[in-house]
Design a protein around this motif. Structure first.
Motif, PDB file in Angstrom:
ATOM      1  N   ASP A  71       2.412 -14.067   3.033  1.00 29.38           N
ATOM      2  CA  ASP A  71       2.009 -13.505   1.738  1.00 29.38           C
ATOM      3  C   ASP A  71       1.525 -12.067   1.891  1.00 29.38           C
ATOM      4  O   ASP A  71       1.803 -11.214   1.032  1.00 29.38           O
ATOM      5  N   THR A  72       0.807 -11.791   2.984  1.00 26.60           N
ATOM      6  CA  THR A  72       0.322 -10.427   3.233  1.00 26.60           C
ATOM      7  C   THR A  72       1.488  -9.483   3.499  1.00 26.60           C
ATOM      8  O   THR A  72       1.525  -8.366   2.979  1.00 26.60           O
ATOM      9  N   LEU A  78       3.176  -8.469   0.276  1.00 25.99           N
ATOM     10  CA  LEU A  78       2.400  -7.471  -0.469  1.00 25.99           C
ATOM     11  C   LEU A  78       2.558  -6.082   0.147  1.00 25.99           C
ATOM     12  O   LEU A  78       2.739  -5.088  -0.564  1.00 25.99           O
ATOM     13  N   ARG A 135       5.901  -4.640  -0.633  1.00 22.17           N
ATOM     14  CA  ARG A 135       5.955  -4.124  -2.011  1.00 22.17           C
ATOM     15  C   ARG A 135       5.429  -2.694  -2.086  1.00 22.17           C
ATOM     16  O   ARG A 135       5.814  -1.917  -2.955  1.00 22.17           O
ATOM     17  N   ALA A 170      -3.243  -3.506  -1.126  1.00 19.06           N
ATOM     18  CA  ALA A 170      -2.625  -4.834  -0.999  1.00 19.06           C
ATOM     19  C   ALA A 170      -3.584  -5.918  -1.489  1.00 19.06           C
ATOM     20  O   ALA A 170      -3.163  -6.884  -2.146  1.00 19.06           O
ATOM     21  N   LEU A 209      -3.429  -5.998  -5.163  1.00 17.56           N
ATOM     22  CA  LEU A 209      -2.225  -6.694  -5.616  1.00 17.56           C
ATOM     23  C   LEU A 209      -2.373  -8.206  -5.458  1.00 17.56           C
ATOM     24  O   LEU A 209      -1.883  -8.976  -6.289  1.00 17.56           O
ATOM     25  N   SER A 210      -3.049  -8.638  -4.398  1.00 20.30           N
ATOM     26  CA  SER A 210      -3.237 -10.076  -4.171  1.00 20.30           C
ATOM     27  C   SER A 210      -4.105 -10.697  -5.258  1.00 20.30           C
ATOM     28  O   SER A 210      -4.000 -11.896  -5.535  1.00 20.30           O
TER      29      SER A 210
END
Length: 491
Positions: free
Chosen positions: A120-121, A124, A127, A152, A155-156
């Protein structure tokens, strides 16, 4: 589309109205610059938006719906993320752990799913178009990469409104370009960016609109395309600043300080001279050894060879106290870490290095200490309702002026100013330049380190260019320009 709307926000603290009917907008896919001098109310407004302070009056709307923000949790729940100037990261934890701290993906029995956390990191970070290892410890990252980790994290949290407070303050030009790429990517994703910076050039590069505050009041919102730098400065300070870099030529011939082939583990064969009433600018890229040279002169780093001559006599300061006692003051590039004690009062910070001047056999003469501090408050135009106020509550510009006052209280012959206007607004910068001119008139010598090319060119009498711990060349004021400086750096 208007995502965020703050209407007629007011906030008072004992003895001061920090915000008086202030408004701010945030637009989908755009960056809104929030500008104003130190003390204009920017930080207070952002703390209200982030849930650290409660507003006294006014309304906040998200997607045209009125909301109440009373806590940091409220702010995050409404899709707001504030990236502060002092980054809020756990240095000994990994990038992934920082991004999802307190919200880690779990497997059964509450066990953290490390593979998903890393995946998941990575998504991000991708992106944002940056290549950072999710398993890397944050303490090993550059400031620029730490900024990306903070973004990041925003964004999370699925933040739609991202506030960036002085994000480029400690970045190199290349790192700034990467940050701008990330900001542009966020805008493409429909995020509303609130962007705070004292570097006006950046506003025209990255922002679509600008909101200006002055003395806690809303001055106006303008499209960046319809305003120039001169008009923006006028909005911020309420007056024309005809000369951004006021300059006087003292034209002294008397040498105050001289270095002959000074070397240590940081610098190599440094030779230079500083005259009375002169500003000697030191230019160079980050890591060129400029601060290390300053600290060698000041006594923080011992020299291994060479000579340092002050007023015709060889000196060999082996500590900062010895440097101070000899008449050399150093104003740190990091006022919060090295220059000031944030939990102490304005008065105590100003007098901290010079208590011998107010000392008696029976202890500190409190009355004299207060009088001396008051003199420097007036001389430096430090804006505070009381000398007893904690210095952490002052604006950045006033903190910087207090840091300079602390250095001047030792009555130095040589004043080394390392990034003297970092994080300082255009009005306070002008005041600092005027102060430097007054010090020149008094016959003091100033060594100024600055990463801002216009400042180096506008303020210095002579310029030394450093690279990798060495002096690559010297330029007169008349011969210096950005091209000649960069040519020496790259030679």
């Amino acid at each position: 589309m208007n995502i965020l709307k703050l209407e007629n926000i007011s906030k008072s603290f004992p003895g001061v109205k920090a915000l008086d009917n202030v408004s701010l907008r945030g637009y989908e896919g755009e960056a809104m610059a929030l500008l104003g001098e130190n003390g204009a109310g920017k930080s207070t407004l952002i703390k209200i938006l982030g849930g650290a302070y409660k507003k006294d009056e006014g309304d906040i709307y998200i997607d045209e719906k009125k909301v109440e923000i009373s806590t940091v949790h409220d702010s995050q729940a409404f899709g707001i993320s504030v990236i502060h100037q002092e980054l809020n990261l756990m240095e000994n934890m990994t990038v992934a752990e920082n991004v999802f701290i307190g919200r880690e993906p779990k497997k059964s029995f509450g066990i953290i799913d490390k593979n998903k956390l890393k995946k998941d990191t990575s998504e991000l970070l991708n992106r944002l178009g940056v290549n950072i290892d999710p398993d890397e410890k944050v303490k090993n990252l550059s400031i620029a990469s730490k900024q990306m980790v903070e973004i990041a994290k925003a964004l999370s949290l699925d933040a739609r409104i991202i506030v960036m407070d002085e994000p480029t303050d400690a970045l190199t030009d290349k790192e700034v370009d990467k940050l701008f790429d990330a900001v542009n990517e966020l805008k493409k994703q429909g995020k509303a960016i609130i962007y705070i910076s004292h570097r006006l050039k950046e506003i025209f590069e990255i922002c679509e609109k600008v909101t200006v505050l002055r003395d806690g009041k809303y001055i106006g919102e303008k499209p960046v395309s319809e305003i120039n730098e001169e008009a923006l400065i006028n909005m911020m300070v309420g007056r024309d600043i005809k000369e951004q870099f006021p300059y006087i030529d003292v034209n002294s011939k008397e040498v105050l300080l001289e270095l002959k082939d000074v070397s240590n583990e940081f610098v190599k064969n440094i030779s230079l001279s500083l005259k009375k009433g002169e500003i000697l600018g030191i230019a160079g890229l980050v890591g060129a050894g400029r601060t290390e040279l300053a600290k060698t002169i000041y006594g923080a780093y011992p020299k291994s060879s060479g000579e340092i001559i002050l007023k015709g006599k060889e000196i060999n300061p082996k500590s900062t106290k010895e440097g101070l006692d000899l008449g050399i003051s150093y104003i740190s590039e990091d006022r919060k870490k090295d220059g000031l004690v944030l939990i102490m009062s304005v008065k105590d910070n100003i007098t901290l290095s010079s208590l011998d001047k107010v000392n008696t056999p029976l202890g500190i003469d409190k009355k004299k200490e207060k009088e001396v501090a008051e003199t420097f408050r007036n001389k430096m135009n430090i804006k505070t309702s009381s000398l007893q106020n904690k210095i952490k509550n002052l604006s950045g510009g006033n903190q910087q002026k207090a840091s300079i006052a602390k250095g001047l209280m030792k009555d130095p012959d040589v004043l080394i100013m390392d990034e003297p206007t970092r994080g300082v607004d255009v009005g306070a910068k002008y005041e600092i330049y005027e102060l430097m001119n007054n010090l020149k008139k008094e016959g003091r010598g100033i060594i100024m380190i600055s990463s801002e090319m216009p400042e180096i060119l506008g303020v210095s009498d002579r310029i030394l260019v450093m690279h990798e711990g060495e002096i690559k060349g010297e330029l007169s004021r008349n011969d210096a320009n950005q091209e000649s400086i960069m040519k020496l750096i790259l030679s």
